[in-house]
Design a protein around this motif. Structure first.
Motif, PDB file in Angstrom:
ATOM      1  N   LYS A   1       0.948  -1.379  -0.030  1.00  0.00           N
ATOM      2  CA  LYS A   1      -0.003  -0.059  -0.027  1.00  0.00           C
ATOM      3  C   LYS A   1       0.924   1.052  -0.128  1.00  0.00           C
ATOM      4  O   LYS A   1       1.788   1.188   0.689  1.00  0.00           O
ATOM      5  CB  LYS A   1      -0.886  -0.101   1.208  1.00  0.00           C
ATOM      6  CG  LYS A   1      -1.967   1.259   1.274  1.00  0.00           C
ATOM      7  CD  LYS A   1      -3.290   0.378   0.974  1.00  0.00           C
ATOM      8  CE  LYS A   1      -4.208   1.617   1.447  1.00  0.00           C
ATOM      9  NZ  LYS A   1      -4.897   2.201   0.001  1.00  0.00           N
ATOM     10  N   GLY A   2       0.450   2.342  -0.546  1.00  0.00           N
ATOM     11  CA  GLY A   2       1.101   3.508  -0.960  1.00  0.00           C
ATOM     12  C   GLY A   2       1.175   4.083   0.513  1.00  0.00           C
ATOM     13  O   GLY A   2       0.220   4.185   1.191  1.00  0.00           O
ATOM     14  N   LYS A   3       2.303   4.599   0.915  1.00  0.00           N
ATOM     15  CA  LYS A   3       2.406   5.377   1.985  1.00  0.00           C
ATOM     16  C   LYS A   3       2.024   6.777   2.106  1.00  0.00           C
ATOM     17  O   LYS A   3       1.936   7.606   1.079  1.00  0.00           O
ATOM     18  CB  LYS A   3       3.651   5.558   2.622  1.00  0.00           C
ATOM     19  CG  LYS A   3       4.661   4.252   2.762  1.00  0.00           C
ATOM     20  CD  LYS A   3       5.898   4.486   3.532  1.00  0.00           C
ATOM     21  CE  LYS A   3       6.507   3.074   3.725  1.00  0.00           C
ATOM     22  NZ  LYS A   3       7.794   3.256   4.165  1.00  0.00           N
ATOM     23  N   PRO A   4       1.385   7.312   3.315  1.00  0.00           N
ATOM     24  CA  PRO A   4       0.877   9.012   3.157  1.00  0.00           C
ATOM     25  C   PRO A   4       1.854   9.728   3.301  1.00  0.00           C
ATOM     26  O   PRO A   4       2.891   9.488   4.001  1.00  0.00           O
ATOM     27  CB  PRO A   4      -0.017   8.777   4.357  1.00  0.00           C
ATOM     28  CG  PRO A   4       0.293   7.809   5.211  1.00  0.00           C
ATOM     29  CD  PRO A   4       0.835   6.623   4.300  1.00  0.00           C
ATOM     30  N   LYS A   5       1.993  10.835   2.271  1.00  0.00           N
ATOM     31  CA  LYS A   5       2.975  11.824   2.328  1.00  0.00           C
ATOM     32  C   LYS A   5       2.275  13.267   2.477  1.00  0.00           C
ATOM     33  O   LYS A   5       1.009  13.124   2.328  1.00  0.00           O
ATOM     34  CB  LYS A   5       3.790  11.783   1.239  1.00  0.00           C
ATOM     35  CG  LYS A   5       4.657  10.576   1.231  1.00  0.00           C
ATOM     36  CD  LYS A   5       5.748  10.658   1.999  1.00  0.00           C
ATOM     37  CE  LYS A   5       6.641   9.143   1.830  1.00  0.00           C
ATOM     38  NZ  LYS A   5       7.597   9.103   2.663  1.00  0.00           N
ATOM     39  N   LYS A   6       2.972  14.320   2.440  1.00  0.00           N
ATOM     40  CA  LYS A   6       2.523  15.491   2.499  1.00  0.00           C
ATOM     41  C   LYS A   6       3.105  16.357   1.139  1.00  0.00           C
ATOM     42  O   LYS A   6       4.268  15.962   0.902  1.00  0.00           O
ATOM     43  CB  LYS A   6       3.177  16.479   3.892  1.00  0.00           C
ATOM     44  CG  LYS A   6       2.312  16.047   4.746  1.00  0.00           C
ATOM     45  CD  LYS A   6       1.715  17.271   5.767  1.00  0.00           C
ATOM     46  CE  LYS A   6       1.344  16.699   6.876  1.00  0.00           C
ATOM     47  NZ  LYS A   6      -0.114  16.802   7.442  1.00  0.00           N
ATOM     48  N   SER A   7       2.169  16.999   0.440  1.00  0.00           N
ATOM     49  CA  SER A   7       2.894  17.688  -0.763  1.00  0.00           C
ATOM     50  C   SER A   7       3.630  18.954  -0.377  1.00  0.00           C
ATOM     51  O   SER A   7       3.471  19.127   0.922  1.00  0.00           O
ATOM     52  CB  SER A   7       1.721  18.346  -1.727  1.00  0.00           C
ATOM     53  OG  SER A   7       0.866  19.128  -0.967  1.00  0.00           O
ATOM     54  N   ARG A   8       4.094  19.590  -1.304  1.00  0.00           N
ATOM     55  CA  ARG A   8       4.848  20.826  -0.951  1.00  0.00           C
ATOM     56  C   ARG A   8       4.108  21.939  -0.283  1.00  0.00           C
ATOM     57  O   ARG A   8       4.481  22.874   0.345  1.00  0.00           O
ATOM     58  CB  ARG A   8       5.613  21.289  -2.251  1.00  0.00           C
ATOM     59  CG  ARG A   8       6.833  20.624  -2.648  1.00  0.00           C
ATOM     60  CD  ARG A   8       7.488  20.883  -3.981  1.00  0.00           C
ATOM     61  NE  ARG A   8       8.082  22.079  -3.730  1.00  0.00           N
ATOM     62  CZ  ARG A   8       8.658  22.947  -4.710  1.00  0.00           C
ATOM     63  NH1 ARG A   8       8.845  22.429  -5.964  1.00  0.00           N
ATOM     64  NH2 ARG A   8       9.082  24.032  -4.448  1.00  0.00           N
ATOM     65  N   ALA A   9       2.728  21.622  -0.673  1.00  0.00           N
ATOM     66  CA  ALA A   9       1.910  22.896  -0.201  1.00  0.00           C
ATOM     67  C   ALA A   9       1.150  22.489   1.039  1.00  0.00           C
ATOM     68  O   ALA A   9       0.674  23.222   1.747  1.00  0.00           O
ATOM     69  CB  ALA A   9       0.774  22.918  -1.354  1.00  0.00           C
ATOM     70  N   GLY A  10       1.586  21.410   1.710  1.00  0.00           N
ATOM     71  CA  GLY A  10       1.138  20.869   2.849  1.00  0.00           C
ATOM     72  C   GLY A  10      -0.118  19.907   2.836  1.00  0.00           C
ATOM     73  O   GLY A  10      -0.538  19.461   3.820  1.00  0.00           O
ATOM     74  N   ARG A  11      -0.706  19.852   1.604  1.00  0.00           N
ATOM     75  CA  ARG A  11      -1.987  19.029   1.554  1.00  0.00           C
ATOM     76  C   ARG A  11      -1.417  17.404   1.627  1.00  0.00           C
ATOM     77  O   ARG A  11      -0.282  17.068   1.112  1.00  0.00           O
ATOM     78  CB  ARG A  11      -2.618  19.245   0.313  1.00  0.00           C
ATOM     79  CG  ARG A  11      -3.095  20.462   0.134  1.00  0.00           C
ATOM     80  CD  ARG A  11      -3.985  20.725  -1.292  1.00  0.00           C
ATOM     81  NE  ARG A  11      -3.882  22.205  -1.600  1.00  0.00           N
ATOM     82  CZ  ARG A  11      -3.036  22.437  -2.401  1.00  0.00           C
ATOM     83  NH1 ARG A  11      -2.311  21.656  -3.170  1.00  0.00           N
ATOM     84  NH2 ARG A  11      -3.090  23.729  -2.824  1.00  0.00           N
ATOM     85  N   PRO A  12      -2.320  16.715   2.162  1.00  0.00           N
ATOM     86  CA  PRO A  12      -1.761  15.133   2.452  1.00  0.00           C
ATOM     87  C   PRO A  12      -2.092  14.290   1.004  1.00  0.00           C
ATOM     88  O   PRO A  12      -2.909  14.779   0.116  1.00  0.00           O
ATOM     89  CB  PRO A  12      -2.859  14.637   3.421  1.00  0.00           C
ATOM     90  CG  PRO A  12      -3.937  15.661   3.385  1.00  0.00           C
ATOM     91  CD  PRO A  12      -3.527  16.899   2.926  1.00  0.00           C
ATOM     92  N   ILE A  13      -1.221  13.733   0.469  1.00  0.00           N
ATOM     93  CA  ILE A  13      -1.082  12.886  -0.643  1.00  0.00           C
ATOM     94  C   ILE A  13      -0.791  11.509  -0.397  1.00  0.00           C
ATOM     95  O   ILE A  13      -0.167  11.178   0.912  1.00  0.00           O
ATOM     96  CB  ILE A  13      -0.391  13.495  -1.838  1.00  0.00           C
ATOM     97  CG1 ILE A  13       1.208  13.566  -1.398  1.00  0.00           C
ATOM     98  CG2 ILE A  13      -0.745  14.623  -2.398  1.00  0.00           C
ATOM     99  CD1 ILE A  13       2.094  13.937  -2.680  1.00  0.00           C
TER     100      ILE A  13
END
Length: 95
Positions: A61-73
């Motif tokens: 499963k893909g891990k949760p990360k934060k984008s450069r703008a701070g939004r969760p991806i």
């Protein structure tokens, strides 16, 4: 009969996979999501001219990360196959 380029993406070269290959004759491949144990077996035997004794599949499963703008991806999901070869067979990896 499915061609190998539709099943296998890449071979995983990590510290753990190198240890598995040298000690147990197991090689780790990144495979397409539609791949099954049987298609992976056929593809590896066709491509590397070896005998496969066992195939294990992992759905990661893909891990949760934060984008450069701070939004969760989330990172993309992946599928891996750990292939055990017959005693004495080897896959030669050239870089």
């Amino acid at each position: 009969m499915i061609s190998a380029d539709k099943v296998l993406k890449t071979i995983r070269l990590t510290e753990k996979s190198n240890k598995l290959s040298s000690n147990f004759g197991q090689y780790t491949f990144e495979v397409f999501p539609s791949a099954t144990k049987f298609t992976v077996r056929e593809a590896v035997e066709q491509t590397f001219k070896v005998t496969v004794t066992r195939v294990n599949i992992q759905n990661r499963k893909g891990k949760p990360k934060k984008s450069r703008a701070g939004r969760p991806i989330t990172k993309s999901d992946s599928k891996r196959a750990i292939v055990t070869l017959k005693q004495g067979d080897k896959i030669e990896l050239t870089s």
